[in-house]
Design a protein around this motif. Structure first.
Motif, PDB file in Angstrom:
ATOM      1  N   ILE A   5     -70.698   3.548  26.751  1.00 39.53           N
ATOM      2  CA  ILE A   5     -71.738   2.533  27.367  1.00 39.53           C
ATOM      3  C   ILE A   5     -72.927   3.339  27.620  1.00 39.53           C
ATOM      4  O   ILE A   5     -74.157   2.994  27.479  1.00 39.53           O
ATOM      5  N   LEU A   6     -72.827   4.519  28.623  1.00 38.70           N
ATOM      6  CA  LEU A   6     -73.713   5.039  29.406  1.00 38.70           C
ATOM      7  C   LEU A   6     -74.672   5.821  28.210  1.00 38.70           C
ATOM      8  O   LEU A   6     -75.796   6.161  28.324  1.00 38.70           O
ATOM      9  N   GLU A   7     -74.153   6.064  26.989  1.00 37.85           N
ATOM     10  CA  GLU A   7     -74.858   6.765  25.858  1.00 37.85           C
ATOM     11  C   GLU A   7     -75.965   5.936  25.520  1.00 37.85           C
ATOM     12  O   GLU A   7     -76.956   6.370  24.959  1.00 37.85           O
ATOM     13  N   LEU A   8     -75.846   4.565  25.617  1.00 45.91           N
ATOM     14  CA  LEU A   8     -76.753   3.686  25.009  1.00 45.91           C
ATOM     15  C   LEU A   8     -77.942   3.760  25.861  1.00 45.91           C
ATOM     16  O   LEU A   8     -79.232   2.888  25.396  1.00 45.91           O
ATOM     17  N   TYR A   9     -78.046   4.023  27.102  1.00 48.37           N
ATOM     18  CA  TYR A   9     -79.152   4.009  27.918  1.00 48.37           C
ATOM     19  C   TYR A   9     -80.234   4.977  27.617  1.00 48.37           C
ATOM     20  O   TYR A   9     -81.181   5.116  28.074  1.00 48.37           O
ATOM     21  N   LEU A  45     -61.284   2.489  39.623  1.00 48.71           N
ATOM     22  CA  LEU A  45     -62.100   3.573  39.294  1.00 48.71           C
ATOM     23  C   LEU A  45     -62.528   3.916  40.772  1.00 48.71           C
ATOM     24  O   LEU A  45     -62.731   2.930  41.814  1.00 48.71           O
ATOM     25  N   ASP A  46     -62.362   5.326  41.252  1.00 44.40           N
ATOM     26  CA  ASP A  46     -62.859   5.745  42.424  1.00 44.40           C
ATOM     27  C   ASP A  46     -64.076   5.913  42.457  1.00 44.40           C
ATOM     28  O   ASP A  46     -64.849   5.936  41.619  1.00 44.40           O
ATOM     29  N   PHE A  47     -64.663   6.207  43.679  1.00 42.00           N
ATOM     30  CA  PHE A  47     -66.068   6.273  43.814  1.00 42.00           C
ATOM     31  C   PHE A  47     -66.844   7.834  43.082  1.00 42.00           C
ATOM     32  O   PHE A  47     -67.642   7.713  42.482  1.00 42.00           O
ATOM     33  N   GLU A  48     -65.908   8.537  42.954  1.00 38.49           N
ATOM     34  CA  GLU A  48     -66.402  10.074  42.471  1.00 38.49           C
ATOM     35  C   GLU A  48     -66.385   9.692  41.023  1.00 38.49           C
ATOM     36  O   GLU A  48     -67.184  10.193  40.198  1.00 38.49           O
ATOM     37  N   GLU A  49     -65.594   9.003  40.383  1.00 35.19           N
ATOM     38  CA  GLU A  49     -65.626   8.269  38.942  1.00 35.19           C
ATOM     39  C   GLU A  49     -66.912   7.600  38.467  1.00 35.19           C
ATOM     40  O   GLU A  49     -67.414   7.316  37.536  1.00 35.19           O
ATOM     41  N   LEU A  50     -67.290   6.577  39.678  1.00 35.68           N
ATOM     42  CA  LEU A  50     -68.353   5.866  39.424  1.00 35.68           C
ATOM     43  C   LEU A  50     -69.679   6.891  39.662  1.00 35.68           C
ATOM     44  O   LEU A  50     -70.742   6.091  39.156  1.00 35.68           O
ATOM     45  N   THR A  51     -69.758   7.775  40.075  1.00 39.11           N
ATOM     46  CA  THR A  51     -71.024   8.373  40.399  1.00 39.11           C
ATOM     47  C   THR A  51     -71.877   8.691  39.070  1.00 39.11           C
ATOM     48  O   THR A  51     -72.901   8.678  39.029  1.00 39.11           O
ATOM     49  N   ILE A  52     -71.045   9.109  37.964  1.00 35.27           N
ATOM     50  CA  ILE A  52     -71.907   9.197  36.696  1.00 35.27           C
ATOM     51  C   ILE A  52     -72.445   8.056  36.204  1.00 35.27           C
ATOM     52  O   ILE A  52     -73.568   8.101  35.676  1.00 35.27           O
ATOM     53  N   ILE A  53     -71.804   6.934  36.353  1.00 35.62           N
ATOM     54  CA  ILE A  53     -72.532   5.387  36.067  1.00 35.62           C
ATOM     55  C   ILE A  53     -73.534   5.277  37.070  1.00 35.62           C
ATOM     56  O   ILE A  53     -74.647   4.763  36.497  1.00 35.62           O
ATOM     57  N   LEU A  54     -73.483   5.679  38.234  1.00 34.45           N
ATOM     58  CA  LEU A  54     -74.653   5.075  39.289  1.00 34.45           C
ATOM     59  C   LEU A  54     -75.988   6.091  39.051  1.00 34.45           C
ATOM     60  O   LEU A  54     -77.015   5.703  39.053  1.00 34.45           O
ATOM     61  N   SER A  55     -75.626   7.175  38.744  1.00 34.37           N
ATOM     62  CA  SER A  55     -76.447   8.249  38.304  1.00 34.37           C
ATOM     63  C   SER A  55     -77.340   7.857  37.169  1.00 34.37           C
ATOM     64  O   SER A  55     -78.676   8.090  36.944  1.00 34.37           O
ATOM     65  N   THR A  56     -76.531   7.309  36.115  1.00 34.05           N
ATOM     66  CA  THR A  56     -77.346   6.775  34.918  1.00 34.05           C
ATOM     67  C   THR A  56     -77.972   5.454  35.278  1.00 34.05           C
ATOM     68  O   THR A  56     -79.054   5.360  34.317  1.00 34.05           O
TER      69      THR A  56
END
Length: 1727
Positions: free
Chosen positions: A272-276, A307-318
């Motif tokens: 999903i993040l790749e589409l950004y 998902l713990d928050f560490e795993e969410l950081t890449i999503i949030l950074s994107t």
């Protein structure tokens, strides 16, 4: 309604088959009509329609071109089926047809394919299993139509989720095996289908929450699909595949089990993040999927977050940069997508924040600290969004947030600053701003409130020049394009935020006050002063009751500016009254609120003065209208400052104020306007200081601080020095001398500058300019009693000459201003009683003229703006120097005039510079007049000299030059009168005396005995004759200001003249009294002009001429007349006309005083003007003046001059090519039109008139009378006489008119008959006779005064079409009848006899004239009877035109006499309705319409039916006018359809009704309107109550086809209700119209008949016509070549079937064995 028995024979299947075949018609309207009819039929018998559609569709698209239409109808038919009618085998057949068509092509998403899909979806609504089975048949194995089948399943899921969801297992079980083999091109379709299926499941769950649609098998299938999409499709290289896969996965994440979801997260999230990295649409899609994923993974109620928050950081950074992207694009065309994406991102963050609030806070804070612009901007936006929503969870994090914001205070990126400003406001609303950090954030807002438009332009330039190698995509627009995120927007956000903090958040008051006072002083915050002052005022207003506390809070803080600093700063910032946010008003308001900070005695003064200042700047728009508003406002500020200092009277405070002024110079280092005001404030302050050493030190310091390179700053410094000089003149002069000595070597240095570049001339110019201004203002403000010695020293030592070497225009202006100020100082001293002459005045004048930068080679119109300013100031300075002693010499006067008068020729623009310059020039001329003469005589010479110099501008063709010249003359005369006449009479009496009106001439015999000071100029010295003819035309000028000023000039001239000595030969007494009355009348006119600008200018001019005529002496009158040539040739037309009018008035009233020599010279002057005047009207007016001269003086002398001039012109000129025509011929015209002169002038041309050739009717050649003009004759006098004869005949003089009127009737009749003959010749190609006759006719019209007839001939004389020349003769007859009614009888007698002539065209001409004359024959006894008899006798003429014209004449019999001839005329009309010529018939119908408007019933009754029958025959004529008139006439006949013939006429009405209905929508608009009118007229005879509402409906009065059909339906209902027995007749007539020659009428007949059959219950009619009409419709539908017929047949068939109650056709079916063949056959035939 139609009975079942009648309906049993309806060939409905055949009709439907044809309708279906028309779906492939080439016309869109036919196809649309067929679809509409088939839908109507399908609503009643869907199976029949489906049978026909299925049959036609067997051949597919190759045999039938419009399969999309077929499938569209089929889909509608399937939806219309009742449950009981649903036949599974038949539905299966239809499904197979649709699927077969779909699989026959590799196309995707074509219109026919979408329609076929709609058929299957419609079948699925009834039989979902059948539809799915059909689709399932095509799913296994390789198949090109596989994507289409899957798309159908997606459409079905979208259309009916409740039926689809239970069958999802079957779908997935069949689709899943083939998913692995789907090609990339088709994968988006499959992915979209999966998304739709999942959405159907969600919809099913919402509608039926108690039942779970997902069992283990479905979950297994979904898991498999999920894995495939995730691992294979989502990894595809094709972007569309990845997009659609992610979109589908976003819908599936909530349906799969948590274990699979958890296992998929490591792969799904990066996918999903790749589409950004793509565009906005893809970003929005990815964000929606991501939001669904976050909801499913961390907000699920079935377990802990996956998902713990560490795993969410890449999503949030994107996601953070996405905030920036979509925030920037909110105002672009993709606003909706950007806003939706922004909201989705914020929802994602909120979802995470609800589970991990503290971790998210730390994450966002850390991103802020990274200072990576996109991430920082995004983090700030998220914080702003989440802070109110997570306030409780983040309550303990306030210090960290404050620290993070402080960390970003110095960030330069505009986007970050904008987001940070918004966050600060949100933080303030949640009480995050406390203590020093709160002040820091407030200062941050203030700093951005100070951004200016200059900051924006600087920012743009810096970005354009920076060459930044990489700017992230999401920040490009805010940084490079400066779109919505620009300094202006940032400023607006901060201003709004600061005001909100002040007004809406009480907790902020303790932070804002008194801290905001600190924000006033810094230079960087100057732009925010208005908002800061507004906020301070709001705080003071809120805390008004605690003023003591506020004062103590200010005193408690040592870091705040003291009141003296605030006062100086705020006063200087008042400078710009138009500054943004009403800065001046805000400063004045805050001064009132801060008054307690200042000495106590200032409060009352400010309470009184500040409202006055605020009132001046309150209306900025009104302020802009005053060009000197800035200077006025600055003076008001200085006075306010000075008076405030006077009120304070506190030595310590004043000392502190001086220090504050000194310190604040650094605030305005780059702001020259405010710096200039600060100089003046400092000057006011030093003026009030008594310590000379302190003053000397401060002026030294002020000079060093001044930027003398800037004119504004330099001027402020000079004014400041002047203000100081008011109290310390010697100190200031000492300083100036020191400055001058320091630049004493400037001339030598300038010489060296030619050889070296080291020296900068600009610097020297600036020093000299500043020095000059300081000297000037020192002289201006210094005491008058002590400046004489200083000025003498300055001028006597030739110190000024050292300032003349400046080159820059602004420097020149400064030196000129200084000289002007010196001269004004001398004048002011004289007014104060200390007068003294200015030494070397003439030399100083020469200095000024030199500084003007003009020499003889330069043009006055080439001036640049700076030169114009220089010249304006120079003129003002010249005026000042001219006004001081000693007197001006003649040489100096001439030099000044030569150098300055050319400024009158300057263009109008720029107005704000040119107008003051001209005013200065006029003032200078007045000053020259007043100061350059010793006595009255010399001043008169000066006056004449100056006025002659201005004459070229007074008579200029340029409007502004005339206005300036007249204004200058008036002002000069006012000054002259003031000096020479007002104060002194001829004897030197002071004030008013009796001598000014009644002067004993004996007292004037010897002027030598009187002192020279009292000698006045003589009246002759004024040259009034020349002056009057110069200014009098200006009284008629186009410019109202010029007119008014010129009248005032004349008033001044004669007022001066009457107060001056007259020649000894002039007598006083009555003459002087008349003159004074005339002068009083002239003054009354001027008073009216001043008070009423709307008065008629011509009336004013007449009164002016009348007064001037009386006021002129004989010699002045002669001089005026002799000099009139230039006035008559004036470039302004109205002025030239005024001059001519004045000449006429003068010679009319005083012509007897002129000698023959005077008359001859005046005639020559006027003829010379005539030769130069090209404009026709002005030439005629000039000739009128010559005629008036001849009438009022010696006509013989005038005629001799005119003929002599004409003879000379003929010999010496080619008079036929003179521009504007030959003026002598115009003179002949003028004489011929003159009441008195015409007979005198025509005495020698009577014989020529007798020989004038008249064109004969049988002449083969026609000589144009103008050929006589062009004939070559040796004797020039004879040629002049011939030209005079022709001109006289055409001019309409009295003699010519009397000669023609003796035989007026015969001349007119013969010309009329010959006009007919000539038109006959012209029709055969012989046009010369016609032209010759028209020339003669035109001359005749001019001679007798029939101008209207002449216009008619000029307009249509050469039009050779039959109707045009006949109408021409009719118009001529009409004109004669109106203008000369007494001649009508004689003309008619001659023309009546002419109807017996053999010449056809002459008979036609006679008939045309008589047909018009008959209208005017009612006042001549038996004349009307004779004309009627002649016309009736010739209605059988062999010429159709004669017949038509005779009939037209009979109809035009006057209404008073028409009654006795009505029956006779109607009989003629009845006969001519059967005429063989169509035009005659048309005329007869038109005449019948006219007659029926007034004919009595007894005259119409005998022929009523005959007329009806003939009109019915004409109603089907192909001529549209004929049809329209025939229908209209029939409607008019309806007024006579009562009485004994009512029933017979009613039968005629019912016979015509079908035709009326059909032609209501005729191709011709006039026929439509006639039918509407006729239908309304016959309505009362039909006795139908419902007709009137129908006529008022929109559909009746509009021409759209659908409106017509609606009206026909409504009208048919009325017929069925009220006249059911007449339907048989209507049907018979309507069916006859099926073969009408007009396709539109055929279509109308088809629709009307169908309406009658569909609405009638009459079994007889249905049995007789239903089958016939139905069969006809079917035939025409397939055979007609006209689209409108085919379309109407389609609509009519649907109408017949829709309203039929026959149960048989509604259950009819097509034999499916041969239906295909029959339909195809019909289709092939129709195509």
């Amino acid at each position: 309604m139609a009975s079942s028995s009648s309906g049993s024979s309806i060939p409905a299947p055949e009709a439907v088959q044809v309708l279906v075949s028309l779906l492939a018609d080439e016309s869109p309207i036919v196809r649309e009509a067929s679809i509409a009819s088939l839908k109507d039929v399908a609503a009643l018998n869907p199976l029949l329609v489906l049978d026909c559609c299925s049959a036609i569709s067997r051949g597919g698209r190759r045999r039938f071109g419009n399969m999309a239409g077929v499938f569209q109808v089929m889909a509608y038919g399937v939806r219309a089926l009742d449950k009981d009618d649903v036949d599974p085998p038949f539905m299966a057949k239809l499904a197979k047809i649709a699927t077969a068509e779909i699989i026959s092509s590799k196309e995707l998403n074509a219109d026919w394919q979408r329609a076929a899909s709609a058929v299957l979806v419609s079948i699925g609504r009834h039989l979902p299993d059948l539809m799915m089975e059909e689709i399932f048949l095509h799913l296994p194995g390789p198949n090109s139509a596989l994507p289409a089948m899957v798309q159908i399943l997606a459409d079905f899921a979208h259309a009916d989720a409740l039926q689809f969801t239970p069958r999802l297992k079957g779908v997935l079980s069949r689709v899943l095996p083939i998913l692995g083999n789907v090609r990339d091109a088709h994968r988006p379709i499959f992915a979209n289908a999966i998304k739709c299926w999942c959405q159907a499941v969600w919809q099913y769950s919402l509608d039926i929450p108690s039942h779970s649609p997902l069992d283990g098998d479905i979950m297994s299938f979904l898991n498999s699909v999920f894995e495939l999409l995730l691992k294979v499709w989502a990894a595809s290289r094709d972007l569309k595949v990845r997009m659609s896969s992610v979109d589908a996965l976003g819908q599936m994440v909530g349906l799969i089990n948590r274990a699979q979801l958890k296992a998929a997260l490591p792969r799904l999230v990066p996918t999903i993040l790749e589409l950004y990295k793509r565009d906005q649409d893809i970003t929005f899609l990815a964000t929606c999927s991501l939001h669904n994923l976050l909801n499913a993974s961390i907000l699920s109620e079935s377990g802990p977050p996956l998902l713990d928050f560490e795993e969410l950081t890449i999503i949030l950074s994107t996601l953070l940069p996405v905030v920036c992207i979509n925030n920037d694009n909110k105002e672009h065309s993709d606003f909706s997508v950007g806003l939706k994406t922004y909201n989705e991102v914020q929802r994602c963050f909120l979802t995470v924040g609800l589970i991990y609030p503290e971790d998210l806070f730390v994450f966002l804070i850390n991103k802020c600290r990274l200072k990576e612009e996109p991430l920082t901007f995004g983090a700030l936006c998220v914080l702003k969004h989440l802070l109110p929503r997570l306030s409780e969870a983040w309550h303990s994090k306030r210090p960290f947030l404050v620290e993070a914001v402080q960390f970003l205070i110095d960030e330069q990126n505009l986007g970050v600053r904008k987001a940070l400003s918004e966050l600060i406001v949100v933080m303030a609303s949640h009480c995050y701003l406390i203590g020093p950090s709160g002040e820091l954030f407030v200062e941050y807002l203030v700093r951005h409130c100070s951004l200016t438009d200059k900051d924006r332009s600087d920012f743009e330039r810096s970005k354009d020049a920076s060459g930044n190698p990489y700017i992230p995509f999401q920040y490009k627009r805010s940084e490079v394009k400066i779109g919505p995120i620009c300094p202006t927007e940032l400023r607006a956000i901060c201003e709004k935020g600061l005001l909100l903090l002040t007004i809406t958040i009480p907790e902020m008051e303790h932070i804002l006050w008194p801290f905001l006072l600190k924000m006033i002083i810094p230079q960087a915050y100057t732009g925010a002063v208005a908002m800061v002052c507004r906020c301070i005022s709001e705080l003071c207003r809120h805390r008004a009751s605690n003023s003591d506390i506020m004062l103590s809070e200010c005193k408690a803080r040592a870091d705040l500016p003291n009141p003296e600093e605030l006062f100086v700063r705020l006063v200087v910032l008042l400078h710009d009254p138009l500054a943004r946010e009403q800065r001046a008003s805000q400063i004045l308001t805050v001064l009132c609120h801060l008054a307690p900070l200042f000495p106590k005695n200032i409060t009352l003064f400010w309470q009184d003065e500040i409202p006055k200042l605020k009132a001046y700047v309150s209306d900025t728009e009104d302020l802009k209208q005053d060009p000197s508003y800035q200077e006025t406002w600055d003076d008001m500020i200085i006075n306010f400052f000075a008076e405030s200092l006077d009120v304070i009277q506190d030595a310590d405070w004043m000392r502190s104020l001086g220090n504050a002024v000194t310190q604040q110079y650094e605030l305005y280092t780059s702001d020259d306007e405010h710096s200039a005001l600060l100089h003046r404030c400092f000057g006011v302050f030093l003026q009030k200081v008594n310590d000379r050493a302190y003053v000397r030190h401060k002026i030294d310091w002020m000079y060093t601080q001044a930027n003398i390179t800037n004119p504004t700053n330099r001027l402020g410094l000079a004014k400041a020095m002047g203000l100081v000089a008011a109290s310390h003149l010697d100190t200031v002069l000492e300083k100036l001398k020191g400055i001058l000595d320091n630049v004493g070597d400037s001339i030598f240095r300038r010489f060296l500058s030619f050889f070296s570049d080291d020296f900068k001339t600009e610097e020297s110019d600036d020093i000299h300019a500043a020095l000059a201004l300081m000297y000037g203002y020192a002289a201006k403000y210094a005491p008058s009693t002590v400046i004489e010695a200083r000025i003498d020293a300055l001028v006597g030592t030739n110190m000024l000459s050292r300032l003349l070497h400046v080159r820059h225009p602004t420097a020149k202006q400064a030196v000129i201003t200084a000289i002007d100020l010196l001269g004004r100082a001398v004048i002011n001293a004289a007014e104060s009683g200390s007068s003294f002459p200015l030494k070397r005045r003439d030399q100083m004048l020469d200095y000024i003229l030199t500084l003007m930068g003009r020499d003889d080679s330069e043009s006055f119109s080439d001036s640049t703006l700076e030169f114009l300013h220089t010249q304006a100031r120079a003129l003002s300075a010249c005026t000042t120097l001219v006004s001081v002693e000693p007197k001006l010499t003649i040489e100096t006067r001439n030099h000044v005039l030569k150098a300055t008068l050319g400024f009158f020729a300057l263009p109008n623009d720029p107005v704000d510079v040119i107008n003051p310059l001209i005013n200065n020039l006029i003032t200078l001329l007045c000053a020259i007049l007043l100061t350059s003469g010793e006595d009255g005589r010399s001043r008169a010479e000066q006056l004449s000299h100056i006025l002659r110099q201005i004459d070229q501008y007074v008579s200029s063709p340029v409007d502004c030059q005339r206005r300036r010249g007249c204004l200058a003359v008036h002002e000069i005369l006012l000054k002259f009168r003031t000096v020479c006449t007002t104060a002194n009479c001829a004897l030197g009496c002071q004030g008013s005396c009796t001598h000014s009106k009644q002067i004993d001439r004996n007292l004037h015999r010897n002027f030598s005995n009187l002192p020279s000071a009292f000698v006045l100029p003589s009246r002759e010295a004024l040259s009034l004759g020349d002056r009057v003819i110069m200014y009098l035309p200006r009284c008629a000028d186009t410019n109202s200001e010029v007119r008014k000023t010129s009248a005032q000039i004349l008033d001044q001239l004669f007022s001066i003249a009457l107060s001056l000595p007259r020649p000894s030969t002039t007598s006083y007494g009555v003459d002087i009294e008349i003159s004074y009355r005339a002068l009083s009348s002239l003054e009354d006119v001027i008073a009216i002009l001043r008070s009423d600008a709307s008065i008629d200018p011509s009336e004013v001019f007449n009164r002016i001429i009348s007064s001037v005529c009386i006021l002129l002496t004989k010699s002045e009158l002669v001089a005026t007349l002799h000099g009139c040539t230039a006035a008559v040739c004036d470039k302004i037309k109205q002025s030239a006309e005024g001059a001519i009018q004045a000449v006429i008035e003068f010679v009319t009233r005083r012509g007897t005083e002129l000698s023959e020599t005077d008359v001859s010279r005046t005639t020559q002057a006027l003829l010379m003007a005539t030769a130069h005047v090209i404009e026709k009207h002005l030439r005629q007016e000039t000739l009128a003046a010559i005629s008036s001269l001849a009438e009022s003086t010696s006509s013989k002398v005038v005629f001799n001059e005119v003929l002599a001039t004409s003879g000379r012109d003929i010999v010496t000129k080619d008079i036929s090519r003179l521009r504007g025509g030959w003026p002598m011929q115009d003179a002949f015209y003028a004489f011929s039109q003159h009441t008195v002169l015409s007979s005198l002038f025509l005495e020698h041309v009577i014989s020529v008139l007798d020989q004038y050739p008249i064109l004969k009717g049988d002449s083969e050649k026609g000589e144009n009378p103008s050929h006589l003009v062009d004939g070559q004759m040796e004797d020039d006098i004879l040629q002049a006489a011939i030209i005079a004869v022709t001109a006289f005949f055409r001019g309409g003089g009295k003699i010519g008119k009397k000669a023609v009127q003796q035989n007026y009737a015969s001349v007119l009749a013969e010309l009329t008959l010959q006009l007919g003959s000539c038109h006959g010749l012209a029709s055969h190609g012989q046009h010369d006779p016609l032209r010759a006759l028209l020339t003669a006719f035109q001359a005749f019209c001019e001679c007798v005064g029939d101008l209207e007839m002449g216009k008619i001939l000029a307009r249509d004389g050469e039009q050779n079409e039959n109707e045009r020349w006949i109408n021409l003769i009719g118009e001529i007859a009409c004109c004669v009848s109106i203008k000369r009614p007494k001649e009508v009888q004689s003309v008619c007698v001659i023309l009546s006899k002419s109807l017996n002539r053999h010449q056809r065209y002459q008979r036609e001409a006679a008939a045309a004239a008589l047909s018009e004359f008959v209208r005017y024959s009612d006042g001549f006894g038996s004349l009307l009877e004779q004309i009627v008899e002649v016309l009736c006798r010739h209605v059988s003429d062999e010429s159709p035109t004669v017949r038509r014209l005779c009939l037209r004449g009979l109809v035009q019999i006057p209404s008073m006499q028409m009654l006795q001839y009505t029956a006779q005329v109607l009989g003629v009309i009845l006969a001519l309705l059967d005429d063989s010529d169509e035009l005659v018939q048309l005329t007869a119908v038109s005449c019948l319409l006219t007659m029926l408007e007034s004919s009595p019933k007894d005259a119409v009754d005998p022929i009523l039916l005959s007329l009806s029958l003939r009109l019915r025959n004409l109603q089907i004529c192909t001529n549209t006018k004929m049809r329209a008139n025939a229908f209209a006439a029939f409607g008019a006949l309806s007024n006579y359809g009562i009485g004994p013939q009512h029933e017979a006429f009613l039968e005629q009405v019912h016979t015509v009704i079908p035709r009326l209905v059909l032609h209501l929508h005729d191709d011709d608009v006039s026929v439509r309107q006639a039918c509407r009118t006729t239908l309304k007229q016959i309505a009362p005879l039909l006795e139908m109550d419902g007709l009137l509402p129908l006529f008022n409906m929109h559909s009746f009065n509009h021409d759209h086809r659908t409106d017509y059909e609606g009206f026909v339906r409504d009208l048919t209902k009325q017929f069925v209700q009220h006249h059911p027995l007449r339907l048989d007749t209507y049907m018979a007539s309507t069916i006859q119209a099926f073969d009408a020659p007009w396709p539109i009428i055929q279509a109308n007949a088809i629709y009307f008949s169908s309406c009658m059959l569909s609405l009638s219950d009459d079994q007889h009619i249905l049995n007789q016509y239903y089958a016939q009409v139905f069969e006809t419709l079917v035939g025409k539908m397939s055979k007609s070549a006209d689209a409108v017929v085919r379309a109407t047949c389609s609509s009519a068939l649907g109408l017949l079937l829709k309203f039929s109650k026959s149960s048989s056709w509604k259950s009819a079916r097509v034999d499916r064995t041969d239906s295909s063949h029959s339909i195809r056959k019909g289709h092939d035939f129709s195509v």
